[in-house]
Design a protein around this motif. Structure first.
Motif, PDB file in Angstrom:
ATOM      1  N   VAL A 181       1.688  15.768  -6.600  1.00 49.36           N
ATOM      2  CA  VAL A 181       1.890  14.842  -7.721  1.00 49.36           C
ATOM      3  C   VAL A 181       1.616  15.550  -9.043  1.00 49.36           C
ATOM      4  O   VAL A 181       2.344  15.373 -10.022  1.00 49.36           O
ATOM      5  CB  VAL A 181       0.986  13.595  -7.559  1.00 49.36           C
ATOM      6  N   THR A 240       4.442  17.947 -10.682  1.00 51.01           N
ATOM      7  CA  THR A 240       5.466  17.278 -11.483  1.00 51.01           C
ATOM      8  C   THR A 240       4.968  17.064 -12.904  1.00 51.01           C
ATOM      9  O   THR A 240       5.690  17.300 -13.872  1.00 51.01           O
ATOM     10  CB  THR A 240       5.858  15.932 -10.835  1.00 51.01           C
ATOM     11  N   LEU A 241       3.721  16.623 -13.030  1.00 49.95           N
ATOM     12  CA  LEU A 241       3.115  16.418 -14.351  1.00 49.95           C
ATOM     13  C   LEU A 241       3.029  17.737 -15.125  1.00 49.95           C
ATOM     14  O   LEU A 241       3.399  17.802 -16.298  1.00 49.95           O
ATOM     15  CB  LEU A 241       1.725  15.812 -14.201  1.00 49.95           C
ATOM     16  N   SER A 294       3.489   9.653 -22.458  1.00 52.00           N
ATOM     17  CA  SER A 294       4.750  10.047 -21.821  1.00 52.00           C
ATOM     18  C   SER A 294       4.939   9.342 -20.480  1.00 52.00           C
ATOM     19  O   SER A 294       3.967   8.948 -19.819  1.00 52.00           O
ATOM     20  CB  SER A 294       4.776  11.562 -21.604  1.00 52.00           C
ATOM     21  N   ASP A 295       6.181   9.189 -20.089  1.00 58.77           N
ATOM     22  CA  ASP A 295       6.481   8.570 -18.798  1.00 58.77           C
ATOM     23  C   ASP A 295       5.918   9.388 -17.642  1.00 58.77           C
ATOM     24  O   ASP A 295       5.403   8.828 -16.671  1.00 58.77           O
ATOM     25  CB  ASP A 295       7.989   8.387 -18.619  1.00 58.77           C
ATOM     26  N   HIS A 296       6.000  10.727 -17.731  1.00 59.78           N
ATOM     27  CA  HIS A 296       5.505  11.546 -16.624  1.00 59.78           C
ATOM     28  C   HIS A 296       3.985  11.446 -16.491  1.00 59.78           C
ATOM     29  O   HIS A 296       3.468  11.457 -15.375  1.00 59.78           O
ATOM     30  CB  HIS A 296       5.976  13.010 -16.713  1.00 59.78           C
ATOM     31  N   LYS A 354       2.203   8.699 -17.345  1.00 59.93           N
ATOM     32  CA  LYS A 354       1.963   7.359 -16.798  1.00 59.93           C
ATOM     33  C   LYS A 354       2.264   7.306 -15.307  1.00 59.93           C
ATOM     34  O   LYS A 354       1.524   6.684 -14.542  1.00 59.93           O
ATOM     35  CB  LYS A 354       2.798   6.333 -17.557  1.00 59.93           C
ATOM     36  N   THR A 355       3.332   7.969 -14.877  1.00 54.98           N
ATOM     37  CA  THR A 355       3.668   8.017 -13.451  1.00 54.98           C
ATOM     38  C   THR A 355       2.550   8.704 -12.669  1.00 54.98           C
ATOM     39  O   THR A 355       2.119   8.222 -11.612  1.00 54.98           O
ATOM     40  CB  THR A 355       5.004   8.757 -13.230  1.00 54.98           C
ATOM     41  N   PHE A 356       2.057   9.822 -13.194  1.00 51.85           N
ATOM     42  CA  PHE A 356       0.945  10.532 -12.562  1.00 51.85           C
ATOM     43  C   PHE A 356      -0.283   9.632 -12.475  1.00 51.85           C
ATOM     44  O   PHE A 356      -0.889   9.497 -11.404  1.00 51.85           O
ATOM     45  CB  PHE A 356       0.624  11.805 -13.353  1.00 51.85           C
ATOM     46  N   ASN A 401      -0.583   6.473 -12.465  1.00 50.80           N
ATOM     47  CA  ASN A 401      -0.401   5.363 -11.525  1.00 50.80           C
ATOM     48  C   ASN A 401      -0.376   5.826 -10.076  1.00 50.80           C
ATOM     49  O   ASN A 401      -0.573   5.014  -9.165  1.00 50.80           O
ATOM     50  CB  ASN A 401       0.884   4.606 -11.847  1.00 50.80           C
ATOM     51  N   SER A 402      -0.142   7.115  -9.844  1.00 57.30           N
ATOM     52  CA  SER A 402      -0.025   7.659  -8.496  1.00 57.30           C
ATOM     53  C   SER A 402      -1.348   8.110  -7.882  1.00 57.30           C
ATOM     54  O   SER A 402      -1.445   8.234  -6.667  1.00 57.30           O
ATOM     55  CB  SER A 402       0.923   8.858  -8.487  1.00 57.30           C
TER      56      SER A 402
END
Length: 92
Positions: A21, A24-25, A68-70, A72-74, A76-77
């Motif tokens: 994960v 990707t960040l 950033s979206d990336h 926030k995705t990180f 939340n993961s």
């Protein structure tokens, strides 16, 4: 210049999933305007411990990253992977 050191402790057996994960960040953050460097390090003594070492040109560049979206995705993961709260230090 803004420097961030974020210390992370993951649960036993979650280090590989966390790295996947986080990669990707890290990759996306390297492409951000205002990012100087962004690295993830894993402890050679205990694979459950990591640090992110981040450098930005200024506070605005850091805020761009934090929103950033990336990122926030990180964020939340990872909650289910963490053994402790993130320890985030900011330097000036």
């Amino acid at each position: 210049m803004k420097t961030i050191v974020c210390r992370v402790q993951v649960k036993e057996g979650q280090d590989v999933a966390f790295i996947e994960v986080a990669k990707t960040l890290v990759d996306a953050t390297h492409r951000e305007a205002g990012n100087i460097s962004y690295h993830l390090y894993q402890s050679p003594f205990d694979p459950k411990f990591f640090i992110f070492y981040e450098r930005y040109i200024d506070e605005d560049a850091f805020n761009l990253h934090a929103n950033s979206d990336h990122f926030k995705t990180f964020a939340n993961s990872i909650p289910g992977m963490l053994a402790a709260e993130l320890n985030i230090e900011q330097f000036g």
